[in-house]
Write an enzyme that holds these catalytic residues in place. Structure first.
Site, PDB file in Angstrom:
ATOM      1  N   LYS A  11     127.730 -10.903  56.002  1.00  0.00           N
ATOM      2  CA  LYS A  11     128.861 -10.140  55.472  1.00  0.00           C
ATOM      3  C   LYS A  11     128.350  -9.039  54.536  1.00  0.00           C
ATOM      4  O   LYS A  11     127.170  -9.025  54.157  1.00  0.00           O
ATOM      5  CB  LYS A  11     129.814 -11.109  54.761  1.00  0.00           C
ATOM      6  CG  LYS A  11     130.425 -12.150  55.732  1.00  0.00           C
ATOM      7  CD  LYS A  11     131.337 -13.128  55.003  1.00  0.00           C
ATOM      8  CE  LYS A  11     131.939 -14.148  55.969  1.00  0.00           C
ATOM      9  NZ  LYS A  11     132.827 -15.123  55.258  1.00  0.00           N
ATOM     10  N   TYR A  51     139.573 -12.440  62.479  1.00  0.00           N
ATOM     11  CA  TYR A  51     140.159 -13.440  61.578  1.00  0.00           C
ATOM     12  C   TYR A  51     141.647 -13.679  61.854  1.00  0.00           C
ATOM     13  O   TYR A  51     142.387 -14.098  60.948  1.00  0.00           O
ATOM     14  CB  TYR A  51     139.958 -13.002  60.123  1.00  0.00           C
ATOM     15  CG  TYR A  51     138.566 -13.276  59.579  1.00  0.00           C
ATOM     16  CD1 TYR A  51     138.028 -14.567  59.575  1.00  0.00           C
ATOM     17  CD2 TYR A  51     137.790 -12.245  59.036  1.00  0.00           C
ATOM     18  CE1 TYR A  51     136.751 -14.815  59.070  1.00  0.00           C
ATOM     19  CE2 TYR A  51     136.507 -12.494  58.527  1.00  0.00           C
ATOM     20  CZ  TYR A  51     136.009 -13.782  58.536  1.00  0.00           C
ATOM     21  OH  TYR A  51     134.754 -14.031  58.023  1.00  0.00           O
ATOM     22  N   ASN A 114     130.957 -15.194  50.340  1.00  0.00           N
ATOM     23  CA  ASN A 114     130.121 -16.304  50.817  1.00  0.00           C
ATOM     24  C   ASN A 114     129.069 -15.904  51.865  1.00  0.00           C
ATOM     25  O   ASN A 114     128.590 -16.719  52.637  1.00  0.00           O
ATOM     26  CB  ASN A 114     130.974 -17.506  51.235  1.00  0.00           C
ATOM     27  CG  ASN A 114     131.884 -17.229  52.408  1.00  0.00           C
ATOM     28  OD1 ASN A 114     131.784 -16.183  53.029  1.00  0.00           O
ATOM     29  ND2 ASN A 114     132.753 -18.167  52.720  1.00  0.00           N
ATOM     30  N   HIS A 117     129.019 -15.559  58.073  1.00  0.00           N
ATOM     31  CA  HIS A 117     130.000 -16.181  58.962  1.00  0.00           C
ATOM     32  C   HIS A 117     129.289 -16.907  60.090  1.00  0.00           C
ATOM     33  O   HIS A 117     128.267 -16.437  60.585  1.00  0.00           O
ATOM     34  CB  HIS A 117     130.916 -15.115  59.578  1.00  0.00           C
ATOM     35  CG  HIS A 117     131.696 -15.628  60.770  1.00  0.00           C
ATOM     36  ND1 HIS A 117     132.883 -16.316  60.631  1.00  0.00           N
ATOM     37  CD2 HIS A 117     131.439 -15.600  62.107  1.00  0.00           C
ATOM     38  CE1 HIS A 117     133.312 -16.675  61.838  1.00  0.00           C
ATOM     39  NE2 HIS A 117     132.463 -16.254  62.751  1.00  0.00           N
ATOM     40  N   GLU A 128     133.915 -14.649  69.969  1.00  0.00           N
ATOM     41  CA  GLU A 128     133.477 -13.727  68.925  1.00  0.00           C
ATOM     42  C   GLU A 128     132.312 -12.853  69.395  1.00  0.00           C
ATOM     43  O   GLU A 128     132.259 -11.667  69.063  1.00  0.00           O
ATOM     44  CB  GLU A 128     133.118 -14.526  67.653  1.00  0.00           C
ATOM     45  CG  GLU A 128     134.367 -15.152  67.019  1.00  0.00           C
ATOM     46  CD  GLU A 128     134.071 -16.172  65.917  1.00  0.00           C
ATOM     47  OE1 GLU A 128     132.892 -16.384  65.586  1.00  0.00           O
ATOM     48  OE2 GLU A 128     135.046 -16.759  65.400  1.00  0.00           O
TER      49      GLU A 128
HETATM   50  P1  DAT Z   1     134.398 -20.424  57.202  1.00  0.00           P
HETATM   51  O1  DAT Z   1     133.938 -19.014  56.941  1.00  0.00           O
HETATM   52  O2  DAT Z   1     133.590 -21.435  56.431  1.00  0.00           O
HETATM   53  O3  DAT Z   1     134.495 -20.751  58.682  1.00  0.00           O
HETATM   54  P2  DAT Z   1     137.295 -20.175  57.262  1.00  0.00           P
HETATM   55  O4  DAT Z   1     137.156 -19.862  58.703  1.00  0.00           O
HETATM   56  O5  DAT Z   1     138.263 -21.245  56.859  1.00  0.00           O
HETATM   57  O6  DAT Z   1     135.875 -20.553  56.601  1.00  0.00           O
HETATM   58  O7  DAT Z   1     137.718 -18.856  56.483  1.00  0.00           O
HETATM   59  C1  DAT Z   1     137.137 -17.628  56.815  1.00  0.00           C
HETATM   60  C2  DAT Z   1     136.808 -16.884  55.557  1.00  0.00           C
HETATM   61  O8  DAT Z   1     138.019 -16.599  54.838  1.00  0.00           O
HETATM   62  C3  DAT Z   1     135.935 -17.637  54.569  1.00  0.00           C
HETATM   63  O9  DAT Z   1     134.552 -17.526  54.873  1.00  0.00           O
HETATM   64  C4  DAT Z   1     136.279 -16.988  53.276  1.00  0.00           C
HETATM   65  C5  DAT Z   1     137.779 -16.690  53.433  1.00  0.00           C
HETATM   66  N1  DAT Z   1     138.590 -17.767  52.871  1.00  0.00           N
HETATM   67  C6  DAT Z   1     138.838 -18.974  53.430  1.00  0.00           C
HETATM   68  N2  DAT Z   1     139.599 -19.735  52.631  1.00  0.00           N
HETATM   69  C7  DAT Z   1     139.844 -18.981  51.528  1.00  0.00           C
HETATM   70  C8  DAT Z   1     140.577 -19.184  50.330  1.00  0.00           C
HETATM   71  N3  DAT Z   1     141.239 -20.324  50.090  1.00  0.00           N
HETATM   72  N4  DAT Z   1     140.598 -18.182  49.410  1.00  0.00           N
HETATM   73  C9  DAT Z   1     139.946 -17.025  49.639  1.00  0.00           C
HETATM   74  N5  DAT Z   1     139.247 -16.749  50.755  1.00  0.00           N
HETATM   75  C10 DAT Z   1     139.197 -17.720  51.682  1.00  0.00           C
HETATM   76 MG    MG Z   2     135.729 -19.911  60.155  1.00  0.00          MG
END
Ligand code: DAT
Ligand code: MG
Length: 151
Positions: A11, A51, A114, A117, A128
């Site tokens: 990212k 997303y 974070n 991805h 993807e």
């Molecule tokens: P991951 O990236 O671990 O697969 P995810 O698919 O649930 O997690 O979410 C995608 C991204 O969205 C994640 O890397 C960061 C953001 N995100 C997820 N949950 C969040 C939250 N509660 N608050 C802020 N950003 C969030």
């Molecule tokens: Mg995810």
């Protein structure tokens, strides 16, 4: 039958913080095969499509703003069990909960920054990779180390 594949993306924070080499290295050293790699500025529509499952979440606009805020490094990786294994190497979504030794556990502190991805299922891996890479951008090859990794 094709091996399992996953879409991994560094990212904008990972790129800006100079973590590209470090992050690629983790997947390289593990023994997975890279089949696609590019530095890319992600258009809004692509970020929204990637997303789309999260588009009703309150943090969605911020997430899209973050992902489109600078270049990302797009990667395709291939290998047996690569999807789940890459998720383990990456660590929990919230870097404060991610185990030490994982990318997020070692290199990040906030969910909104974070650094990386990884696809969450083989189906999404395919989806993807097709979304982020054009025809001809992926490379089929056999690493010289293959016989020393796979019996
Ligand atoms: P991951 O990236 O671990 O697969 P995810 O698919 O649930 O997690 O979410 C995608 C991204 O969205 C994640 O890397 C960061 C953001 N995100 C997820 N949950 C969040 C939250 N509660 N608050 C802020 N950003 C969030
Ligand atoms: Mg995810």
């Amino acid at each position: 039958q094709k091996m399992e594949e996953t879409y991994i993306m560094i990212k904008p924070d990972g790129v800006q913080r100079g973590l590209v080499g470090e992050i690629i290295s983790r997947f390289e050293k593990k023994g997975f095969k890279m089949t696609g790699l590019k530095l890319f500025k992600c258009p809004q529509e692509l970020a929204e499509e990637h997303y789309k499952d999260l588009n009703s979440k309150p943090f969605f606009p911020k997430l899209i703003g973050y992902i489109t805020s600078g270049p990302v490094v797009c990667m395709a990786w291939e290998g047996d069990g690569v999807v789940a294994s890459a998720r383990k190497l990456i660590g929990a979504t919230n870097p404060l909960q991610a185990e030490p030794g994982t990318i997020r556990g070692d290199l990040a502190v906030q969910t909104g920054r974070n650094v990386v991805h990884g696809s969450d299922s083989p189906e999404n891996g395919k989806r993807e990779i097709a979304l982020w890479f054009k025809e001809g951008e992926l490379c089929e090859w056999t690493p010289a180390q293959a016989p020393w990794l796979l019996e």
